[in-house]
Design a protein around this motif. Structure first.
Motif, short mmCIF file in Angstrom:
data_model
loop_
_atom_site.label_atom_id
_atom_site.label_comp_id
_atom_site.label_asym_id
_atom_site.label_seq_id
_atom_site.Cartn_x
_atom_site.Cartn_y
_atom_site.Cartn_z
N LEU A 135 0.74 -1.19 -0.07
CA LEU A 135 0.07 0.20 0.13
C LEU A 135 1.12 1.30 -0.06
O LEU A 135 0.95 2.66 -0.51
CB LEU A 135 -1.18 -0.41 1.01
N ARG A 136 1.99 1.02 0.63
CA ARG A 136 2.82 2.57 0.68
C ARG A 136 3.55 1.87 -0.47
O ARG A 136 3.44 3.35 -1.09
CB ARG A 136 3.57 1.53 2.25
N ALA A 137 3.94 1.28 -1.15
CA ALA A 137 4.98 1.70 -2.46
C ALA A 137 3.40 2.08 -3.00
O ALA A 137 4.27 2.83 -4.63
CB ALA A 137 5.27 0.06 -3.07
N GLU A 138 2.38 1.52 -3.29
CA GLU A 138 1.96 2.40 -4.04
C GLU A 138 0.93 3.56 -4.65
O GLU A 138 0.21 4.17 -5.39
CB GLU A 138 0.05 1.78 -4.59
N ALA A 139 1.17 3.86 -3.69
CA ALA A 139 1.02 5.01 -2.68
C ALA A 139 2.09 6.83 -3.21
O ALA A 139 1.87 7.47 -3.74
CB ALA A 139 1.00 5.76 -1.15
N LEU A 140 3.20 6.21 -3.18
CA LEU A 140 4.31 6.05 -3.87
C LEU A 140 4.71 6.58 -5.45
O LEU A 140 4.45 7.23 -5.69
CB LEU A 140 5.71 6.19 -3.14
N PHE A 141 4.17 5.60 -5.99
CA PHE A 141 4.21 5.63 -7.19
C PHE A 141 3.78 4.51 -8.04
O PHE A 141 3.42 3.11 -7.36
CB PHE A 141 5.50 5.38 -7.81
N ALA B 167 1.56 1.18 -9.46
CA ALA B 167 2.02 0.26 -10.39
C ALA B 167 1.88 -0.98 -10.76
O ALA B 167 1.09 -1.49 -9.58
CB ALA B 167 3.66 -0.45 -10.10
N PRO B 168 1.14 -1.37 -11.43
CA PRO B 168 0.55 -2.72 -11.70
C PRO B 168 0.90 -3.62 -10.78
O PRO B 168 0.27 -4.67 -10.33
CB PRO B 168 0.11 -3.16 -13.19
N THR B 169 2.35 -4.02 -10.32
CA THR B 169 3.14 -5.26 -9.46
C THR B 169 3.05 -5.09 -8.61
O THR B 169 2.76 -6.26 -7.35
CB THR B 169 4.53 -4.90 -9.94
N HIS B 170 2.79 -3.16 -7.86
CA HIS B 170 1.95 -3.19 -6.19
C HIS B 170 0.79 -3.88 -6.34
O HIS B 170 0.62 -4.66 -4.74
CB HIS B 170 2.00 -2.00 -5.97
N VAL B 171 0.18 -3.47 -6.98
CA VAL B 171 -1.43 -4.15 -6.85
C VAL B 171 -1.39 -5.45 -6.72
O VAL B 171 -2.31 -6.66 -6.47
CB VAL B 171 -2.52 -3.26 -7.66
N LEU B 172 -0.69 -6.15 -8.01
CA LEU B 172 -1.03 -7.46 -7.93
C LEU B 172 -0.26 -8.49 -6.63
O LEU B 172 -1.05 -9.00 -6.49
CB LEU B 172 -0.15 -7.87 -8.92
N MET B 173 1.08 -7.68 -6.16
CA MET B 173 1.28 -8.47 -4.51
C MET B 173 0.33 -7.95 -3.87
O MET B 173 0.37 -8.93 -3.09
CB MET B 173 2.76 -7.88 -4.97
N LEU B 174 0.04 -7.23 -3.82
CA LEU B 174 -1.56 -6.43 -2.83
C LEU B 174 -2.35 -7.60 -2.60
O LEU B 174 -3.48 -7.82 -2.01
CB LEU B 174 -1.92 -5.25 -3.21
N ALA B 175 -2.73 -7.80 -3.66
CA ALA B 175 -4.58 -8.81 -3.45
C ALA B 175 -3.98 -10.07 -3.72
O ALA B 175 -4.45 -10.52 -3.15
CB ALA B 175 -4.14 -8.61 -6.03
N ARG B 176 -2.03 -10.89 -3.98
CA ARG B 176 -1.95 -11.57 -3.25
C ARG B 176 -1.80 -11.88 -2.22
O ARG B 176 -2.23 -13.29 -1.33
CB ARG B 176 -0.60 -12.45 -4.07
N SER B 177 -1.17 -10.92 -1.37
CA SER B 177 -1.22 -10.37 0.14
C SER B 177 -2.89 -10.55 0.53
O SER B 177 -2.95 -11.55 1.67
CB SER B 177 -0.56 -9.66 0.70
N TYR B 178 -3.82 -10.10 0.30
CA TYR B 178 -5.01 -9.62 1.22
C TYR B 178 -5.49 -10.87 0.74
O TYR B 178 -6.13 -11.64 1.80
CB TYR B 178 -5.94 -9.42 -0.30
N ALA B 179 -5.35 -12.36 -0.39
CA ALA B 179 -5.61 -13.36 -0.82
C ALA B 179 -5.34 -14.32 0.64
O ALA B 179 -5.92 -15.22 1.06
CB ALA B 179 -5.56 -14.20 -1.69
N ALA B 180 -4.13 -14.21 0.50
CA ALA B 180 -3.51 -14.94 1.82
C ALA B 180 -3.58 -14.73 2.97
O ALA B 180 -3.84 -15.28 3.88
CB ALA B 180 -1.88 -14.81 1.82
N LEU B 181 -4.09 -13.18 3.21
CA LEU B 181 -5.14 -13.09 4.59
C LEU B 181 -6.69 -14.39 4.34
O LEU B 181 -7.53 -13.72 5.86
CB LEU B 181 -5.10 -11.56 4.91
N GLY B 182 -7.14 -14.69 3.74
CA GLY B 182 -8.61 -14.18 3.96
C GLY B 182 -9.73 -13.57 3.29
O GLY B 182 -10.24 -13.88 3.29
N LYS B 183 -8.93 -12.29 2.78
CA LYS B 183 -9.82 -11.43 2.58
C LYS B 183 -9.71 -11.09 1.12
O LYS B 183 -9.12 -10.25 0.54
CB LYS B 183 -8.31 -9.81 2.92
#
Length: 347
Positions: free
Chosen positions: A63-69, A71-87
C-alpha cells in the motif's frame, strides 16, 4: 480529501457499482526520483514479508509503495497478500483494478506480465468467494442490519452479496423490534442465507423527574437535624458529581473510539483509492457512519457529564448550611435528554 468529499464519493461509487472505473494508462504516472526509489524499497520489503508469510506486513508495504508510485506489479502483490489473509473480497477488487487497467504501447513488460497474471489469478479466486444473503421477517419499518458491527446497505438486504469466509456476527433492529444476535460461519465458495427473526421489544420507560426534598421544612424556616448528620443536599451533590464523572469518562471513551474509526475510514479510503467501487466503497461509508455515531454519543456523554458534575459541585457547596440546622427548603430535579443532562431546582 476531506471527510464530506470522501463520503460523497463513497455514496456515488456505491450507486454506480455496476460501472467499471475509468481506465488508467500505466505508463502515465509521473513521480519524483525520490518517490520512485521509496516505492521500490517499500515493494522490496513487501515482497520479503510475503515470502516470510507476514501477509499483514506485506499489505502495509505494498500500500505504501502504491501510494508513492502506481504500478500494476504493486497491486498484484497486494491482491496476493489480501488473498493469503483470507480477505478475498479485497483481493478480487485489487485483481479487477489491474485487469481493467489500460496499458499503453509503451508500458513495461513487467506491467503486462502483472496484468496477465492478474487475469489468471482472478479466474481462480472468484469461485472461492462466498456470498451471504441476509433477510428479516416479518416486514417492519426502518430495518437496520449490521454484519460484524458494520451496517449492511439497505440495497443489499435480501440479496446475495460477496463476503469473506469465516465467522460473522449479524444483528437487526427495526421500529419497535429487534432480532437476537446470530453468528454464522461461512466457508469458501459457500452460498449462505440467513433470516433474522424480528420480535417486538418493550420500549424504554420514559424518564420521570424525581422530586427529592433536600431539607425538611418547619414553621421557623427549618428543623433541627441531629448534630453531625450529613446534609441530604450534600449527599445528592456527591451522587451527581459521581454520575458526572462517569458521563465524562464515557464521553471520552466514545470520543476516542470515534477518532479511531475516523482514522480507520481514512486508511480504508486511501487503500480504496479514487477509482474504487463496490464493497470497498461500502466499507469506507460504513466506517464513516460508525465514527459519526460514536462521536455523537461521545459529545452527549461529555455534555451530560459536565452538566451533572458542575451541578453536583454547586449543590454540595450551597447545601453546607449552619451546624445543626438543615436548609429551609430545597428541591432538586435531575433531568436527562438527548442533548445532555443536568439538574434544576431551588435551594
Amino acid at each position: 480529501m476531506k471527510l464530506g468529499a470522501r463520503a460523497l464519493l463513497a455514496a456515488g461509487l456505491f450507486a454506480s457499482a455496476t460501472l467499471a472505473p475509468s481506465p488508467v494508462r500505466a505508463e502515465e504516472p509521473t513521480a519524483s526520483a525520490e518517490a520512485k526509489a521509496g516505492a521500490r524499497a517499500a515493494a522490496e520489503n513487501g515482497t520479503n514479508a510475503f515470502k516470510a508469510s507476514r501477509y499483514a506486513e506485506a499489505v502495509d508495504m505494498f500500500l505504501r509503495a502504491e501510494a508513492l508510485f502506481h504500478a500494476p506489479t504493486h497491486v498484484l502483490m497486494l491482491a496476493r497478500s489480501y488473498a493469503a489473509l483470507g480477505k478475498l473480497v479485497l483481493a478480487k477488487e485489487a485483481y479487477l483494478s489491474i485487469v481493467r487497467e489500460e496499458l499503453g504501447p509503451k508500458a513495461p513488460a513487467a506491467f503486462r506480465n502483472a496484468k496477465a497474471d492478474a487475469e489468471k489469478e482472478l479466474a481462480d479466486l472468484s469461485p472461492r468467494i462466498p456470498s451471504l444473503q441476509v433477510s428479516t421477517t416479518p416486514e417492519a419499518k426502518h430495518v437496520v442490519v449490521t454484519v460484524d458491527e458494520k451496517p449492511l446497505p439497505a440495497a443489499l438486504l435480501g440479496i446475495p452479496s460477496p463476503i469473506d469466509p469465516g465467522t460473522h456476527v449479524l444483528r437487526a433492529t427495526a421500529e419497535g423490534m429487534a432480532a437476537p444476535e446470530k453468528s454464522v460461519t461461512i466457508k469458501e465458495g459457500e452460498k449462505a442465507a440467513v433470516v433474522l427473526e424480528l420480535a417486538a421489544v418493550a420500549s424504554a420507560a420514559p424518564i420521570t423527574p424525581v422530586r427529592t426534598p433536600v431539607g425538611p421544612t418547619g414553621p421557623a424556616g427549618g428543623r433541627e437535624q441531629p448534630p453531625g448528620k450529613t446534609s441530604p443536599g450534600r449527599i445528592a451533590g456527591v451522587v451527581l458529581m459521581g454520575l458526572g464523572v462517569a458521563g465524562l469518562g464515557a464521553g471520552g471513551v466514545f470520543g476516542g473510539l470515534s477518532l479511531a474509526k475516523r482514522a480507520e475510514a481514512d486508511e480504508a479510503f486511501d487503500t480504496c483509492g479514487a477509482g474504487c467501487w463496490g464493497p470497498p466503497a461500502d466499507a469506507v461509508r460504513a466506517l464513516d457512519e460508525d465514527a459519526n455515531q460514536k462521536g455523537t454519543i461521545g459529545v452527549i456523554g461529555l455534555a451530560a457529564g459536565g452538566a451533572l458534575t458542575v451541578t453536583g459541585v454547586v449543590l454540595f457547596v450551597v447545601s453546607k448550611g449552619t451546624p445543626g440546622k438543615a436548609p429551609s427548603k430545597a428541591l432538586v430535579t435531575p433531568w436527562i435528554g438527548p442533548q445532555g443532562g443536568g439538574v434544576v431546582g431551588r435551594f
